[in-house]
Design an enzyme around this catalytic site. Sequence first.
Site, mmCIF file in Angstrom:
data_model
loop_
_atom_site.group_PDB
_atom_site.id
_atom_site.type_symbol
_atom_site.label_atom_id
_atom_site.label_comp_id
_atom_site.label_asym_id
_atom_site.label_seq_id
_atom_site.Cartn_x
_atom_site.Cartn_y
_atom_site.Cartn_z
ATOM 1 N N HIS A 21 5.740 5.775 -0.556
ATOM 2 C CA HIS A 21 6.511 4.589 -0.915
ATOM 3 C C HIS A 21 5.694 3.331 -0.616
ATOM 4 O O HIS A 21 4.691 3.398 0.092
ATOM 5 C CB HIS A 21 7.835 4.552 -0.146
ATOM 6 C CG HIS A 21 7.647 4.417 1.328
ATOM 7 N ND1 HIS A 21 7.344 5.496 2.147
ATOM 8 C CD2 HIS A 21 7.675 3.330 2.136
ATOM 9 C CE1 HIS A 21 7.212 5.072 3.391
ATOM 10 N NE2 HIS A 21 7.406 3.759 3.419
ATOM 11 N N HIS A 50 0.854 -1.192 0.000
ATOM 12 C CA HIS A 50 0.000 0.000 0.000
ATOM 13 C C HIS A 50 0.889 1.241 0.000
ATOM 14 O O HIS A 50 2.109 1.124 0.163
ATOM 15 C CB HIS A 50 -0.904 0.013 1.246
ATOM 16 C CG HIS A 50 -0.112 0.156 2.502
ATOM 17 N ND1 HIS A 50 0.451 -0.917 3.166
ATOM 18 C CD2 HIS A 50 0.256 1.265 3.208
ATOM 19 C CE1 HIS A 50 1.118 -0.485 4.225
ATOM 20 N NE2 HIS A 50 1.022 0.837 4.271
#
Length: 188
Positions: A130, A44
Amino acid sequence: MATTTHYFFAVRLPDSVKQIIHDQMMKTTSTFRFKRWVHREDYHITLAFLGSVGEEQLSSVIQLVGESLKGGAGFQLQIKSLDIFGNKQSPRIFWAGVSKERRLYDLQKTVYRQCIEAGFTLESRPYHPHITLARKWAAEDEFTSVLLERYNPFLENPLSFQVNEVVLYKTNLDQEPKYEPVASFPLK
């Protein structure tokens, strides 16, 4: 000892993208020797980490974020880079970076503001989107940053995907995958 449940808002990655990331990364495990690889279902892009939450505050933040994202538009992102956090010779986090897309930063600011409105104290460092891939360097020899470009499957072939959903996740430390969706907020 009881574990505390934590919550966070994140961009959900499409299942097909999670599978591609996983497949590409599993080809590199002999090069990138980390102790714990993230389960593919747990990939995610975090927008706001809430920590532990009371029921009333959870209900409030779900409502506030839901209202603020109504009618919001989806957008494209690309996974392009690999990098690390922590000690350069023995990193603690290995991650994939996404293209710098203004709409991702705007989405994060919207979610962040609603979390503050709901009474949360959030991380104040600049946002650094990220996808965490692995944790804790496990090799005896030192990590070298040359590997990040040499073995990056996304360098010449960036992985594109449509961002079309924000999810509130709950952390279950004793399960795998660890992250359980609690609420979902679709983007058009």
